[in-house]
Design a protein around this motif. Sequence first.
Motif, PDB file in Angstrom:
ATOM      1  N   TYR B  10       0.806  -1.038   0.072  1.00  0.00           N
ATOM      2  CA  TYR B  10       0.098  -0.032  -0.173  1.00  0.00           C
ATOM      3  C   TYR B  10       0.826   1.191   0.063  1.00  0.00           C
ATOM      4  N   LYS B  11       0.276   2.239  -0.828  1.00  0.00           N
ATOM      5  CA  LYS B  11       1.255   3.497  -0.735  1.00  0.00           C
ATOM      6  C   LYS B  11       0.092   4.794  -0.744  1.00  0.00           C
ATOM      7  N   ILE B  12       0.298   5.598  -0.035  1.00  0.00           N
ATOM      8  CA  ILE B  12      -0.348   6.898   0.039  1.00  0.00           C
ATOM      9  C   ILE B  12       0.402   7.961  -0.302  1.00  0.00           C
ATOM     10  N   ILE B  13       0.100   8.903  -1.331  1.00  0.00           N
ATOM     11  CA  ILE B  13       1.088   9.940  -1.552  1.00  0.00           C
ATOM     12  C   ILE B  13       0.109  11.164  -1.986  1.00  0.00           C
ATOM     13  N   GLU B  14       0.573  12.244  -1.874  1.00  0.00           N
ATOM     14  CA  GLU B  14      -0.039  13.348  -2.164  1.00  0.00           C
ATOM     15  C   GLU B  14       0.491  13.556  -3.971  1.00  0.00           C
ATOM     16  N   LYS B  15      -0.538  14.055  -4.391  1.00  0.00           N
ATOM     17  CA  LYS B  15      -0.357  14.663  -5.862  1.00  0.00           C
ATOM     18  C   LYS B  15       0.990  15.276  -6.305  1.00  0.00           C
ATOM     19  N   LYS B  16       1.735  14.892  -7.280  1.00  0.00           N
ATOM     20  CA  LYS B  16       2.776  15.692  -7.848  1.00  0.00           C
ATOM     21  C   LYS B  16       3.972  15.196  -6.842  1.00  0.00           C
ATOM     22  N   GLN B  17       3.936  14.089  -6.060  1.00  0.00           N
ATOM     23  CA  GLN B  17       4.916  13.392  -5.411  1.00  0.00           C
ATOM     24  C   GLN B  17       5.196  12.410  -6.586  1.00  0.00           C
ATOM     25  N   PRO B  18       6.486  11.901  -6.331  1.00  0.00           N
ATOM     26  CA  PRO B  18       7.142  10.858  -7.160  1.00  0.00           C
ATOM     27  C   PRO B  18       6.768   9.410  -6.290  1.00  0.00           C
ATOM     28  N   VAL B  19       6.480   8.363  -7.040  1.00  0.00           N
ATOM     29  CA  VAL B  19       6.334   6.958  -6.204  1.00  0.00           C
ATOM     30  C   VAL B  19       6.880   5.865  -7.119  1.00  0.00           C
ATOM     31  N   ALA B  20       7.471   4.883  -6.572  1.00  0.00           N
ATOM     32  CA  ALA B  20       7.991   3.655  -7.168  1.00  0.00           C
ATOM     33  C   ALA B  20       7.608   2.491  -6.570  1.00  0.00           C
ATOM     34  N   PHE B  21       7.496   1.425  -7.536  1.00  0.00           N
ATOM     35  CA  PHE B  21       6.988   0.111  -7.124  1.00  0.00           C
ATOM     36  C   PHE B  21       8.035  -0.888  -7.355  1.00  0.00           C
ATOM     37  N   TRP B  22       8.322  -1.708  -6.801  1.00  0.00           N
ATOM     38  CA  TRP B  22       9.122  -2.817  -6.756  1.00  0.00           C
ATOM     39  C   TRP B  22       8.621  -4.398  -7.070  1.00  0.00           C
ATOM     40  N   CYS B  23       9.126  -5.131  -7.979  1.00  0.00           N
ATOM     41  CA  CYS B  23       8.464  -6.496  -8.451  1.00  0.00           C
ATOM     42  C   CYS B  23       9.649  -7.405  -8.076  1.00  0.00           C
ATOM     43  N   ASN B  24       9.664  -8.468  -7.632  1.00  0.00           N
ATOM     44  CA  ASN B  24      10.472  -9.667  -7.941  1.00  0.00           C
ATOM     45  C   ASN B  24       9.888 -11.007  -8.637  1.00  0.00           C
ATOM     46  N   PRO B  25      10.061 -11.252  -9.762  1.00  0.00           N
ATOM     47  CA  PRO B  25       9.265 -12.359 -10.370  1.00  0.00           C
ATOM     48  C   PRO B  25       9.692 -13.695  -9.688  1.00  0.00           C
ATOM     49  N   ILE B  26       9.108 -14.810 -10.178  1.00  0.00           N
ATOM     50  CA  ILE B  26       9.287 -16.001  -9.898  1.00  0.00           C
ATOM     51  C   ILE B  26      10.490 -16.302 -10.404  1.00  0.00           C
ATOM     52  N   SER B  27      11.382 -17.061  -9.582  1.00  0.00           N
ATOM     53  CA  SER B  27      12.865 -17.404  -9.972  1.00  0.00           C
ATOM     54  C   SER B  27      12.699 -18.216 -11.424  1.00  0.00           C
ATOM     55  N   GLY B  28      13.517 -17.556 -12.339  1.00  0.00           N
ATOM     56  CA  GLY B  28      13.672 -18.177 -13.543  1.00  0.00           C
ATOM     57  C   GLY B  28      12.657 -17.863 -14.612  1.00  0.00           C
ATOM     58  N   TYR B  90      -1.198  -1.559  -8.629  1.00  0.00           N
ATOM     59  CA  TYR B  90      -0.401  -1.800  -9.929  1.00  0.00           C
ATOM     60  C   TYR B  90       0.031  -3.320  -9.778  1.00  0.00           C
ATOM     61  N   LEU B  91      -0.110  -4.174 -10.761  1.00  0.00           N
ATOM     62  CA  LEU B  91       0.073  -5.479 -10.442  1.00  0.00           C
ATOM     63  C   LEU B  91       1.256  -5.815 -11.439  1.00  0.00           C
ATOM     64  N   CYS B  92       2.031  -6.742 -10.841  1.00  0.00           N
ATOM     65  CA  CYS B  92       3.243  -7.349 -11.697  1.00  0.00           C
ATOM     66  C   CYS B  92       3.069  -8.905 -11.795  1.00  0.00           C
ATOM     67  N   ALA B  93       3.330  -9.270 -12.745  1.00  0.00           N
ATOM     68  CA  ALA B  93       3.225 -10.794 -13.224  1.00  0.00           C
ATOM     69  C   ALA B  93       4.377 -11.310 -14.061  1.00  0.00           C
ATOM     70  N   SER B  94       4.699 -12.584 -14.106  1.00  0.00           N
ATOM     71  CA  SER B  94       5.843 -13.147 -14.614  1.00  0.00           C
ATOM     72  C   SER B  94       5.358 -14.483 -15.111  1.00  0.00           C
ATOM     73  N   SER B  95       6.283 -14.991 -16.245  1.00  0.00           N
ATOM     74  CA  SER B  95       5.883 -16.199 -16.740  1.00  0.00           C
ATOM     75  C   SER B  95       7.348 -16.623 -17.531  1.00  0.00           C
ATOM     76  N   LEU B  96       7.402 -18.070 -17.453  1.00  0.00           N
ATOM     77  CA  LEU B  96       8.776 -18.518 -17.762  1.00  0.00           C
ATOM     78  C   LEU B  96       9.119 -18.113 -19.282  1.00  0.00           C
ATOM     79  N   SER B  97       8.325 -18.024 -20.300  1.00  0.00           N
ATOM     80  CA  SER B  97       8.702 -17.217 -21.450  1.00  0.00           C
ATOM     81  C   SER B  97       7.308 -16.504 -21.977  1.00  0.00           C
ATOM     82  N   MET B  98       7.106 -15.915 -23.038  1.00  0.00           N
ATOM     83  CA  MET B  98       6.149 -15.039 -23.465  1.00  0.00           C
ATOM     84  C   MET B  98       5.213 -15.755 -23.723  1.00  0.00           C
ATOM     85  N   THR B  99       5.079 -17.314 -24.008  1.00  0.00           N
ATOM     86  CA  THR B  99       3.962 -18.061 -24.121  1.00  0.00           C
ATOM     87  C   THR B  99       3.267 -18.919 -23.153  1.00  0.00           C
ATOM     88  N   ASP B 100       3.826 -18.622 -22.062  1.00  0.00           N
ATOM     89  CA  ASP B 100       3.585 -19.360 -20.736  1.00  0.00           C
ATOM     90  C   ASP B 100       2.470 -18.721 -19.877  1.00  0.00           C
TER      91      ASP B 100
END
Lengths: 112, 113
Positions: B10-28, B90-100
């Motif tokens: 969760y993140k709450i900010i005021e407008k005009k502020q910067p924000v960053a989200f981090w994602c670590n995918p499934i290994s491989g 904001y959702l992050c997703a991962s797959s083994l390859s682009m067809t998986d």
Amino acid sequence: AQSVSQHNHHVILSEAASLELGCNYSYGGTVNLFWYVQYPGQHLQLLLKYFSGDPLVKGIKGFEAEFIKSKFSFNLRKPSVQWSDTAEYFCATNNAGNMLTFGGGTRLMVKP
Amino acid sequence: EAGVVQSPRYKIIEKKQPVAFWCNPISGHNTLYWYLQNLGQGPELLIRYENEEAVDDSQLPKDRFSAERLKGVDSTLKIQPAELGDSAVYLCASSLSMTDTQYFGPGTRLTVL
């Protein structure tokens, strides 16, 4: 461009009732079709998918979906719902680049 | 096996502020996706990475949004400056390859005040 329509935005059922959630897609070429589920407070999870072959696809937790090419449909079904099936359900399709296009979702509430 | 990890939740900010989200995918998993989900709607793709290369960013509003996946593993999505209309999950997703099959993380719920 592809689009996915889910006509039922909210569905309320009693336990043991049968479920059918509608999904229609617009893309006329080869498509892969998916149903994802999001339980309260949890992330999106894959329920089932159709790539080719038997148009009746069975997924987890007793769900199934039928691909009907002539109707551009991929409806999700379950013969008897449980309270634990309360969730939001998303139909999706992808193209050759595996970019998913989602429908707007259907919120299912199952009353105990 | 650990799933896709995202922070913060969760993140709450005021407008005009910067924000960053981090994602670590499934290994491989070589393919990583960022999606935006507005309230009451399905997720919409923002950007897709094949390893460290952004192969589709046509839906990313480049005037304020940026993303990177420098070593082909974890990724960050940044908004600068944030606007009220950026409030979403904001959702992050991962797959083994682009067809998986894609596997999704829990998302970051952003509220811009």
